[in-house]
Design a protein around this motif. Structure first.
Motif, short mmCIF file in Angstrom:
data_model
loop_
_atom_site.label_atom_id
_atom_site.label_comp_id
_atom_site.label_asym_id
_atom_site.label_seq_id
_atom_site.Cartn_x
_atom_site.Cartn_y
_atom_site.Cartn_z
N ASN A 132 0.84 -1.22 0.00
CA ASN A 132 0.00 0.00 0.00
C ASN A 132 0.86 1.25 0.00
N TYR A 179 0.39 3.76 -3.00
CA TYR A 179 -0.32 5.02 -2.75
C TYR A 179 0.58 6.19 -2.42
N ASP A 187 4.44 6.67 5.10
CA ASP A 187 4.74 7.22 3.77
C ASP A 187 4.24 8.66 3.71
N ARG A 224 -12.24 0.41 -0.56
CA ARG A 224 -11.15 1.23 -1.10
C ARG A 224 -11.59 2.68 -1.05
N ALA A 225 -10.70 3.55 -0.59
CA ALA A 225 -11.09 4.96 -0.43
C ALA A 225 -11.26 5.62 -1.79
N THR A 248 -7.77 -4.55 -4.40
CA THR A 248 -9.02 -5.29 -4.19
C THR A 248 -9.74 -4.87 -2.92
N GLY A 249 -9.03 -4.16 -2.06
CA GLY A 249 -9.63 -3.81 -0.77
C GLY A 249 -9.63 -4.98 0.21
N LEU A 274 -5.82 -4.97 3.79
CA LEU A 274 -5.81 -4.58 5.20
C LEU A 274 -6.77 -5.44 6.03
P1 ADP Z 1 -6.20 -2.22 -1.62
O1 ADP Z 1 -6.18 -3.49 -2.38
O2 ADP Z 1 -7.16 -1.24 -2.19
O3 ADP Z 1 -4.86 -1.63 -1.39
P2 ADP Z 1 -6.27 -2.56 1.25
O4 ADP Z 1 -7.22 -3.34 2.07
O5 ADP Z 1 -4.84 -2.91 1.32
O6 ADP Z 1 -6.82 -2.63 -0.22
O7 ADP Z 1 -6.44 -1.06 1.65
C1 ADP Z 1 -7.74 -0.52 1.78
C2 ADP Z 1 -7.76 0.97 1.44
O8 ADP Z 1 -7.08 1.69 2.46
C3 ADP Z 1 -7.02 1.32 0.17
O9 ADP Z 1 -7.83 1.10 -0.96
C4 ADP Z 1 -6.69 2.76 0.39
O10 ADP Z 1 -7.84 3.56 0.11
C5 ADP Z 1 -6.44 2.83 1.88
N1 ADP Z 1 -5.00 2.76 2.19
C6 ADP Z 1 -4.36 1.76 2.81
N2 ADP Z 1 -3.05 2.05 2.96
C7 ADP Z 1 -2.86 3.30 2.47
C8 ADP Z 1 -1.74 4.17 2.35
N3 ADP Z 1 -0.52 3.82 2.79
N4 ADP Z 1 -1.95 5.39 1.80
C9 ADP Z 1 -3.18 5.76 1.38
N5 ADP Z 1 -4.27 4.98 1.43
C10 ADP Z 1 -4.12 3.76 1.98
#
Ligand code: ADP
Length: 526
Positions: free
Chosen positions: A431, A435, A459, A478-479, A490-491, A494
């Motif tokens: 991530n 990102y 980051d 996903r944001a 894929t969301g 995390l």
């Molecule tokens: P994805 O497959 O979308 O990365 P995650 O479950 O890993 O799914 O993360 C969920 C959401 O959390 C991401 O889509 C993003 O919107 C946000 N996110 C997670 N880590 C970060 C990061 N380091 N910087 C910005 N947004 C993040």
């Protein structure tokens, strides 16, 4: 979890509040007309009972108007209405307070004859002590709710108006059951009958103006609890008003005591029959809901099982493709032309992405089915992290990211499943890499903190929008800022990471500012 609100009910209750507010103002208005034109009926409605005081009438006229405006939500948007409301509330408060002081200190401030001094030879009429107290309480309550600023203010306003309700209901019962001590405080005369009714309306009007807040919320909540609250309240009202009407009928000589007793019995029986039917229907409904919930759960489990099985089956051929591509690329099966090598690289990276997705699906289904097994061993967090950072070195170089590592020396080994730990780190690092804009910075820090080892991955990338931070550990979430930029994802990462951290007895938290960056913190017990 707060109960969901039934908006249709909220609209109906608010409407009821507005209707009540109009009636309250009308009571005041017509009583003033009665004073102006000497119409005794408008001043007291029921002969022999006290007359409504002009100040009382005035306060009702203003109070009803404020309640109407407050319930409509108009006051907070309009400065003129706000000033009018403040002014009117102060008038109501002063009328109540000064009259109370007159009673307590046995003085006269001359406010009683302020509007009308005399009618049909009567001396200036002073509102009763109960009315004065009620206006004081109503005024304070209106002061809290009229501006609709905060939920807590509305709640306080609702609680204060309960006092108004209690005093006026007591007076009302006093009239009906002929107990003067309920509506008079000797030696002073009591409330007029329509004053008591108007106060009861004011009490309900204030409570129903904001049915989505405070303790009134239960009546507008969705589902069985809201329905039960409304039905039970309805039966309570039927009992109260039914009993009152029955007693009133006997009082004015419509029937004798024995008929009255029969009517009481009829009302109680009716209410019980109604409640029994309601209870049966609710239990039936509850049973149906339970069955459908069980079915949904079963279906959910079947889906999860299918996803797990399908991912498992896909994993083997995908791994085979990966191996053969690697072999071909490393020229084990002979030289490739430049074009062939390029095509093969595309196949290899595409296949790798599919493997990642299938792994995510497999892990998610294991988490959801509760079949995730951990094989803990004593491992070094820094070694696992170095391995993961190596995996990402190509992407980090490609994006020109500045990677800073801060690993404390002599960190203790931790009892964890190395595969799970790898997945946790991989998801958070991936991530941070995905990102963060090119030439951005990533910091990976591992140090001891009390009886824990802390891993921080920070980051200076896009960050997470404040309104969506609560959801980022939710499956498939996903944001918006990430979706817009269309980076792959894929969301699930995390969601998996958090489940694995929990399984390892650790904790995961984060802080983030949109446009500034994010920091994830994972701690494990040593
Ligand atoms: P994805 O497959 O979308 O990365 P995650 O479950 O890993 O799914 O993360 C969920 C959401 O959390 C991401 O889509 C993003 O919107 C946000 N996110 C997670 N880590 C970060 C990061 N380091 N910087 C910005 N947004 C993040």
């Amino acid at each position: 979890m707060p109960k969901q609100i039934n908006h249709q009910i909220v609209r109906r209750l608010k409407k009821t509040s507005r209707v009540l507010s109009v009636i309250i103002s009308m009571v005041g208005f017509f009583a003033l007309v009665g004073w102006q034109f000497n119409i005794l009926f408008l001043m007291r409605v029921i002969p022999k009972l006290p007359i409504i005081a002009p100040n009382t009438a005035m306060a009702f006229l203003l109070g009803g108007a404020i309640l109407f405006l407050a319930g409509n939500g108009k006051i907070s948007k309009n400065a003129v209405l706000r000033i009018f409301s403040y002014f009117s509330i102060i008038v109501i408060l002063l009328l109540g307070l000064l009259t109370l002081l007159e009673y307590i200190f046995k003085v006269s401030f001359g406010i009683d004859g302020m509007l009308f001094s005399k009618v049909q030879g009567l001396a200036p009429v002073r509102m009763s002590p109960q009315s004065a107290f009620n206006f004081l309480m109503t005024g304070i309550s209106l002061l809290f709710i009229f501006n609709q600023e905060k939920k807590t203010r509305i709640k306080i306003g609702q609680i204060i108006v309960l006092l108004t309700g209690a005093v006026s209901l007591l007076s009302l019962f006093g009239f009906i059951y002929s107990i003067p001590s309920f509506y008079t405080i000797a030696p002073y005369k009591g409330m007029a009958a329509h004053t008591a009714v108007a106060f009861v309306m004011m009490f309900f009007g204030i409570l129903l103006a904001f049915p989505e807040h405070g303790f009134v919320r239960i009546f507008s909540s969705r589902g069985l609890s809201g329905l039960a609250a409304r039905r039970l309240f309805f039966t309570l009202m039927v009992i109260i008003f039914g009993e009152v009407a029955i007693a009133g009928g006997r009082e004015i000589g419509l029937y004798n005591f024995s008929s009255e007793a029969l009517f009481h019995l009829a009302i109680i029986t009716g209410v019980f029959v109604y409640l029994i039917f309601f209870a049966f229907r609710s239990l039936d409904e509850l049973g149906r809901m339970e069955t459908s919930l069980a079915k949904t759960k079963e279906l959910d489990r079947a889906k999860t099982e299918f996803v797990g099985m399908a991912s498992h089956q896909l994993r083997t051929p995908l791994t085979a493709i990966s191996w053969y591509s690697e072999m071909l690329l490393s020229k084990d099966a002979g030289e490739l032309s430049l074009k062939q090598a390029d095509y093969l690289k595309e196949i290899y990276t595409g296949n790798q992405r599919m493997i990642d997705l299938v792994d995510d699906l497999l892990n998610t289904s294991r988490i959801d089915m509760g079949t995730l097994k951990a094989k803990p061993e004593l491992i070094s967090l820094t070694e696992v992290m170095d391995g993961i950072l190596d995996e990402f070195s190509h992407q980090i170089k490609q994006k020109n990211l500045n990677l800073e590592k801060k690993f404390s020396r002599n960190l203790p080994r931790v009892l964890l499943d190395p595969e799970h730990l790898g997945i946790i780190f991989q998801n958070i690092i991936s991530n941070a890499v995905k990102y963060t804009q090119p030439r951005g910075k990533i910091l990976v820090e591992i140090r001891k903190k009390n009886s824990h080892v802390l891993v921080k991955i920070a980051d200076n990338g896009w960050g997470i929008p404040p309104g969506q931070q609560k959801k980022i550990f939710t499956k498939l979430f996903r944001a918006d800022n990430v979706r817009k930029r269309d980076a792959e994802g894929t969301g699930l990462g995390l969601y998996i990471a958090r489940a694995l951290v929990k399984k390892s007895g650790g904790e995961i938290t984060f802080e983030s500012k949109e446009g500034k960056g994010s920091a994830f913190y994972v701690t494990f017990k040593v």
